[in-house]
Design a protein around this motif. Structure first.
Motif, short mmCIF file in Angstrom:
data_model
loop_
_atom_site.label_atom_id
_atom_site.label_comp_id
_atom_site.label_asym_id
_atom_site.label_seq_id
_atom_site.Cartn_x
_atom_site.Cartn_y
_atom_site.Cartn_z
N LYS A 25 1.02 -1.05 0.18
CA LYS A 25 -0.07 0.05 0.03
C LYS A 25 0.83 1.24 0.03
O LYS A 25 0.50 2.20 -0.54
N GLY A 26 2.17 1.32 0.66
CA GLY A 26 2.92 2.21 0.80
C GLY A 26 4.05 2.36 -0.22
O GLY A 26 4.67 3.49 -0.27
N PHE A 27 3.98 1.53 -1.08
CA PHE A 27 5.17 1.63 -2.27
C PHE A 27 4.87 2.81 -3.12
O PHE A 27 3.96 2.92 -3.59
N GLY A 28 6.01 3.51 -3.37
CA GLY A 28 5.90 4.50 -4.32
C GLY A 28 5.31 5.80 -3.85
O GLY A 28 5.12 7.06 -4.46
N LYS A 29 4.86 5.89 -2.58
CA LYS A 29 4.50 6.89 -1.94
C LYS A 29 5.43 7.59 -0.98
O LYS A 29 6.19 6.76 -0.50
N ARG A 30 5.63 8.96 -0.73
CA ARG A 30 6.21 9.57 0.34
C ARG A 30 5.46 9.17 1.68
O ARG A 30 4.43 9.04 1.76
N ARG A 31 6.41 9.27 2.54
CA ARG A 31 5.94 9.05 4.11
C ARG A 31 4.74 9.93 4.36
O ARG A 31 3.86 9.60 5.10
N ARG A 32 4.92 11.21 4.30
CA ARG A 32 4.03 12.11 4.48
C ARG A 32 2.64 11.98 3.77
O ARG A 32 1.63 12.53 4.13
N ASP A 33 2.56 11.12 2.54
CA ASP A 33 1.60 10.92 1.80
C ASP A 33 0.73 9.55 2.11
O ASP A 33 0.07 9.03 1.25
N GLY A 34 1.35 8.83 3.16
CA GLY A 34 0.98 7.62 3.53
C GLY A 34 1.73 6.53 3.28
O GLY A 34 1.35 5.37 3.27
N GLY A 35 3.04 6.92 2.55
CA GLY A 35 3.86 5.71 2.27
C GLY A 35 4.47 5.09 3.44
O GLY A 35 4.17 5.37 4.53
N PHE A 36 5.28 3.73 3.05
CA PHE A 36 5.75 2.96 4.35
C PHE A 36 6.69 3.96 5.15
O PHE A 36 7.46 4.85 4.69
N ASP A 37 6.23 3.85 6.36
CA ASP A 37 7.59 4.75 7.22
C ASP A 37 8.34 3.71 7.94
O ASP A 37 8.07 2.89 8.87
N ASN A 38 9.68 3.70 7.27
CA ASN A 38 10.61 2.76 7.69
C ASN A 38 11.25 3.26 9.20
O ASN A 38 11.79 2.71 9.78
N ASN A 39 10.99 4.58 9.44
CA ASN A 39 11.22 4.74 10.69
C ASN A 39 10.47 4.45 11.89
O ASN A 39 11.05 4.27 12.98
#
Length: 130
Positions: A25-39
């Protein structure tokens, strides 16, 4: 390398495949846009819904199923069980796990539970096969 050893490698990789499904679901999206949060990956995964949340649950269950499969293979080899039988049981375990994951993601709880029992039975059989 025996078929059972290949199945062991596949079993070790199944949770990683489930994690990939869950995170897709989060692939190709920025973290702020709901992309995967690796932090904060666990917090991000905990907010998933629907089939991706179930894929994450399948990942956890795949890790949980791994020790008894590993132990069963170890015991079967210690008992010098017939390799063809060990291979068949290992392939049966992998087949049930693949179907289990598909049913989990598809939200088919009763069938999924049946596959879980079948996979467990294959593992228990590894402990007693000769």
């Amino acid at each position: 390398m025996t078929i059972a050893q290949i199945c062991l490698l596949i079993a070790c990789l199944l949770p990683i495949g489930c994690a990939g499904l869950a995170k897709s679901k989060g692939f190709g999206k920025r973290r702020r846009d709901g992309g995967f949060d690796n932090n904060q990956p666990r917090e991000w995964l905990a907010r998933l819904e629907g089939w991706q949340a179930r894929a994450n649950a399948a990942q956890a269950n795949s890790w949980e199923a791994l020790p008894i499969f590993v132990a069963g293979l170890f015991v079967a080899h210690q008992h010098q069980a017939t390799q063809a039988t060990v291979d068949l049981l290992a392939m049966g375990f992998i087949a049930t796990r693949l179907v289990f994951i598909a049913l989990y993601v598809a939200d088919k709880a009763s069938l999924r539970s049946l596959m879980w029992v079948a996979g467990l039975a294959a593992c228990v059989a590894l402990f007693v096969v000769r």
